[in-house]
Design a protein around this motif. Structure first.
Motif, mmCIF file in Angstrom:
data_model
loop_
_atom_site.group_PDB
_atom_site.id
_atom_site.type_symbol
_atom_site.label_atom_id
_atom_site.label_comp_id
_atom_site.label_asym_id
_atom_site.label_seq_id
_atom_site.Cartn_x
_atom_site.Cartn_y
_atom_site.Cartn_z
ATOM 1 N N GLU A 218 0.839 -1.196 0.000
ATOM 2 C CA GLU A 218 0.000 0.000 0.000
ATOM 3 C C GLU A 218 0.878 1.250 0.000
ATOM 4 N N ASN A 219 0.278 2.377 -0.364
ATOM 5 C CA ASN A 219 1.007 3.642 -0.279
ATOM 6 C C ASN A 219 1.454 3.867 1.159
ATOM 7 N N ALA B 168 3.858 2.037 2.492
ATOM 8 C CA ALA B 168 4.415 0.783 3.015
ATOM 9 C C ALA B 168 5.935 0.843 3.112
ATOM 10 N N HIS C 235 1.086 -0.675 -8.835
ATOM 11 C CA HIS C 235 -0.167 -1.066 -8.187
ATOM 12 C C HIS C 235 -1.096 -1.757 -9.170
ATOM 13 N N ARG D 134 4.261 -4.351 3.990
ATOM 14 C CA ARG D 134 3.141 -3.712 4.693
ATOM 15 C C ARG D 134 3.668 -3.038 5.948
ATOM 16 N N VAL E 195 -3.318 -9.218 -2.558
ATOM 17 C CA VAL E 195 -4.118 -8.124 -1.990
ATOM 18 C C VAL E 195 -4.260 -8.297 -0.481
ATOM 19 N N MET F 255 -1.081 -7.375 1.216
ATOM 20 C CA MET F 255 -0.824 -5.935 1.145
ATOM 21 C C MET F 255 -1.625 -5.156 2.174
ATOM 22 N N VAL F 256 -2.912 -5.450 2.263
ATOM 23 C CA VAL F 256 -3.800 -4.624 3.081
ATOM 24 C C VAL F 256 -4.154 -5.253 4.422
ATOM 25 N N ASN G 204 -0.955 8.958 -0.872
ATOM 26 C CA ASN G 204 -1.531 9.830 0.150
ATOM 27 C C ASN G 204 -1.577 11.279 -0.320
ATOM 28 N N ASP H 11 -2.429 2.534 -4.514
ATOM 29 C CA ASP H 11 -2.492 1.089 -4.301
ATOM 30 C C ASP H 11 -3.921 0.566 -4.326
ATOM 31 N N GLY I 68 -5.820 -1.007 -2.192
ATOM 32 C CA GLY I 68 -6.710 -0.687 -1.078
ATOM 33 C C GLY I 68 -7.211 0.744 -1.142
ATOM 34 N N ALA I 69 -6.294 1.682 -1.461
ATOM 35 C CA ALA I 69 -6.675 3.093 -1.569
ATOM 36 C C ALA I 69 -7.588 3.325 -2.769
#
Length: 493
Positions: free
Chosen positions: A36-37, A39, A197, A213, A232, A235-236, A398, A425, A427-428
């Motif tokens: 993720e962003n 990470a 991503h 992560r 996924v 990652m999240v 972000n 990413d 999740g975002a």
């Protein structure tokens, strides 16, 4: 070249970014680095190339402990880093950007321009890119600037190339050509760290994948031994049930209507409308004129002719302030140069378009401003130490959330999103899609420009396709397919 990074730690002040990360790169492999962003992926690579110094840990290159003092040292050793946030000099020509710091000159100090032009054109030919070497880089599109950076990295005897979101601004055709170049480099023994991503790309071109992560290594696996869902989840830290949340739009009145809009050399006789609660996707190849249309709608560029109506009333939009007064927000494709003031704090960036709503008789209410900013940070799950953190210190994803928050904060009637999930990413992305659904649920009209066909198909209620500055077709969600969109995007019927 083989690289091993063991137990890498890094903190910026009280913010612990990396906590014992392990990563290794084999000769001639394409190794995906995902997370993720925030990470820590880019920070890890910045440590490898000498931009940041590690706090703890060991780096081995071909078995020898090696630490670079700066990126130039890493380049001389054969490690090139193509950053997500492009490093072109806008006022310099394409050729000057290609050879900055590595100019070819005679023994008398005279530049060998013809030799440099030949080498640059050779790289562009390999990438199937046609960019005039004499034009200023700032006049090139984001996608063209990305190709300039890639070509520049290939000019040297590179043994390792780190690619951070290399396809985020490229067309499908350019992406396929890049994949061919990567395959060719791999055959020559060049190793590639591929940060992206876009899950489809990872499973198409990569040999192994390392997932990070929260500043830690979660797992490293061969690509055939893992799956989209498993990556996924790692990652999240949770499962994402659907990539694109279900939409049940309730359409209202026409918010925006554009009739016969033209800007010389950019687009011609463009007509479309967007209704309250609707997401209209704009698709097309790079250079088709999509972004130019949106810039003119927002008043960044002037229309030569045409008419814009907002809620049935003719609107005159000569500058962005006119658009904002009408309730129009614009999230540009280039967040670094146009979406954010990087030296400003997260708070300052978020309140820029809506400062008047926090002032009374010329006095700013710090309390209401703080409540507004804190609510948006929480709602968009922006990872920042405090609201006073400089926007330039946030991860790319972000930063994108801050840009979105800035325009959500004005209470828009129409929101134009140009590449809203570029460099974001998985999740975002889901969070942004859910926010789009929430906004349309409250009657906001959305125009989404996207180069990702799955995103266009997954989130749009209608799809407008653009080719060479003209709208070549409009497809409903039910009838739209990737094949139909690409046919219209290339000028077919």
């Amino acid at each position: 070249m083989q690289i091993q990074m063991k137990g890498i730690h890094k903190a910026f002040g009280s913010n612990q970014v990396l906590s014992g990360v392990d990563f290794d790169l084999r000769e001639g492999e394409v190794h995906a680095l995902m997370g993720e962003n925030g990470a820590g992926k880019s920070t890890l690579m910045n440590i490898l190339t000498g931009l940041h110094a590690r706090d703890e840990g060991t780096i081995l290159i071909d078995g020898e402990e090696t630490y670079f003092a700066n990126p130039k040292e890493a380049e001389r050793r054969g490690i090139a880093f193509i950053h997500q946030e492009l490093n072109v000099w806008p006022d310099m020509t394409v050729l000057e950007n290609m050879f900055i710091g590595r100019e070819i000159s005679s023994r008398w100090g005279l530049l060998k321009s013809n030799e440099m032009k030949t080498l640059a054109n050779e790289q562009f030919k390999k990438l199937s890119v046609d960019i005039p070497l004499g034009v200023e880089a700032g006049e090139c599109s984001v996608g063209q600037q990305q190709m300039i950076e890639i070509a520049k990295a290939l000019l040297t005897d590179t043994k390792v190339i780190i690619m951070d979101e290399p396809t985020s601004a490229l067309t499908e055709r350019e992406i396929q050509k890049l994949f061919e170049v990567i395959a060719s480099l791999k055959k020559d023994g060049v190793s590639i760290v591929y940060i992206s991503h876009r899950m489809e790309e990872i499973f198409t071109i990569c040999d192994r994948i390392t997932v990070m992560r929260d500043g830690r290594t979660v797992d490293t696996k061969d690509i055939p031994e893992t799956s989209f869902d498993e990556v996924v989840k790692k990652m999240v830290g949770r499962e994402l049930t659907e990539r694109y949340p279900a939409r049940t739009p309730s359409l209202g009145k026409t918010v925006l209507e554009v009739k016969n809009a033209s800007r010389k050399g950019m687009f011609e006789n463009v007509s479309f409308q967007v209704r309250a609660g609707e997401i209209v996707g704009f698709s097309g190849l790079m250079g088709s004129g999509r972004t130019e249309m949106m810039r003119a709608l927002f008043g960044l560029d002037r229309l030569d002719s045409g008419e814009i109506s907002v809620f049935g009333k003719k609107a005159v939009i000569r500058k962005p302030a006119d658009a904002v007064k009408l309730g129009i927000g614009f999230i540009t494709e280039d967040r670094k140069d146009e979406g954010l003031v990087l030296d400003f704090s997260v708070r300052e960036n978020m309140v820029l378009p809506s400062l008047k709503s926090f002032t009374s008789k010329g006095l700013l209410s710090a309390q209401s401003e703080k409540a507004f900013v804190d609510a948006l940070i929480k709602r968009l799950q922006i990872k920042t130490h405090t609201s006073e953190t400089s926007a330039g210190n946030l991860s790319g994803g972000n930063q994108q959330k801050v840009v979105i928050a800035k325009w959500v904060g004005i209470g828009p009637k129409l929101l134009i999103l140009d590449e809203p999930t570029r460099g974001v990413d998985v999740g975002a992305k889901r969070e942004i899609y859910q926010l789009m659904n929430e906004l349309t649920g409250h009657g906001v009209a959305i125009i989404m420009v996207s180069s990702e066909l799955p995103e266009v198909l997954g989130m749009s209620d209608r799809i407008v396709v653009v080719h060479e500055g003209r709208i070549t077709g409009e497809l409903s969600k039910e009838e739209a397919t990737q094949e139909k969109i690409m046919t219209l995007a290339t000028g077919g019927q």
